[in-house]
Structure formats: C-alpha cells, structure tokens
Design a protein around this motif. Structure first.
Motif, PDB file in Angstrom:
ATOM      1  N   TYR A  32      93.760  18.729   0.591  1.00 43.70           N
ATOM      2  CA  TYR A  32      92.537  18.397   1.323  1.00 43.70           C
ATOM      3  C   TYR A  32      92.861  17.816   2.696  1.00 43.70           C
ATOM      4  O   TYR A  32      92.183  18.120   3.679  1.00 43.70           O
ATOM      5  CB  TYR A  32      91.688  17.415   0.523  1.00 43.70           C
ATOM      6  CG  TYR A  32      90.427  17.009   1.232  1.00 43.70           C
ATOM      7  CD1 TYR A  32      89.351  17.877   1.310  1.00 43.70           C
ATOM      8  CD2 TYR A  32      90.320  15.769   1.839  1.00 43.70           C
ATOM      9  CE1 TYR A  32      88.193  17.528   1.973  1.00 43.70           C
ATOM     10  CE2 TYR A  32      89.170  15.400   2.503  1.00 43.70           C
ATOM     11  CZ  TYR A  32      88.107  16.284   2.568  1.00 43.70           C
ATOM     12  OH  TYR A  32      86.970  15.932   3.232  1.00 43.70           O
ATOM     13  N   THR A  50      89.380  21.102   3.182  1.00 44.40           N
ATOM     14  CA  THR A  50      88.519  21.564   2.100  1.00 44.40           C
ATOM     15  C   THR A  50      89.374  21.773   0.854  1.00 44.40           C
ATOM     16  O   THR A  50      90.588  21.944   0.951  1.00 44.40           O
ATOM     17  CB  THR A  50      87.789  22.864   2.475  1.00 44.40           C
ATOM     18  OG1 THR A  50      86.918  23.233   1.406  1.00 44.40           O
ATOM     19  CG2 THR A  50      88.754  23.989   2.763  1.00 44.40           C
ATOM     20  N   ILE A  51      88.717  21.766  -0.314  1.00 39.62           N
ATOM     21  CA  ILE A  51      89.477  21.999  -1.539  1.00 39.62           C
ATOM     22  C   ILE A  51      89.269  23.410  -2.071  1.00 39.62           C
ATOM     23  O   ILE A  51      89.800  23.768  -3.106  1.00 39.62           O
ATOM     24  CB  ILE A  51      89.124  20.972  -2.632  1.00 39.62           C
ATOM     25  CG1 ILE A  51      87.652  20.997  -2.974  1.00 39.62           C
ATOM     26  CG2 ILE A  51      89.579  19.598  -2.235  1.00 39.62           C
ATOM     27  CD1 ILE A  51      87.290  20.177  -4.178  1.00 39.62           C
TER      28      ILE A  51
END
Length: 88
Positions: free
Chosen positions: A78, A83-84
């Motif tokens: 992250y 973002t994951i």
C-alpha cells in the motif's frame, strides 16, 4: 470431516474467485488452515491421541505468523502503490 471439507472448499473457492483483493485472499488462506486444524482435531479426538491436539496448536500459531507476514506485506504494498488492489 464434512465440515472441514466444506470449509476447505470455501477457502479454495474464495481464493480463486477473489484475485483482486489481497485481504480476501489472506482470509481465504486462513479459512483453509482452519479447516485443516479442525480435521486434525477431530481425528485426534477420535483416535484419543494428544499429539494431534498439540499439532493443531502448532498449526494455529503458524497461521497467526502467516497473517502477520501477509498483512505486513500488504502495508508495504500500500505504501508503494497507494492502493491494495492487485489490478490497477
């Protein structure tokens, strides 16, 4: 045995269907490890053996360590990407 098989299949299905979200993949792996632990415990009780119960404690501790490593990789991912989601 049926419950552990059902949990294991749910874990495999969750791992296959959720290739975008890392958190759901980690949860699916944890469900599979829970199913294996449940099967070891049930067989240990049916055979009246203490070794299976100690082995299940070992499996639970390995699952906890796997969760910690997976979540730390998730935090590093992250910080790198922002973002994951695996597909951006």
């Amino acid at each position: 045995m049926n419950l552990s098989l059902l949990l294991f299949l749910i874990g495999i299905l969750g791992f296959i269907l959720n290739r975008k979200n890392i958190i759901l993949m980690i949860i699916a792996i944890e469900i599979m490890l829970l199913a294996i632990t449940l099967l070891v415990l049930m067989s240990s009780v049916s055979f009246d053996d203490i070794a299976g119960q100690t082995f299940s404690i070992y499996i639970i501790s390995i699952a906890g360590a796997e969760s910690v490593i997976g979540l730390s990789i998730l935090v590093a991912y992250y910080r790198l990407r922002g973002t994951i989601s695996l597909r951006t």
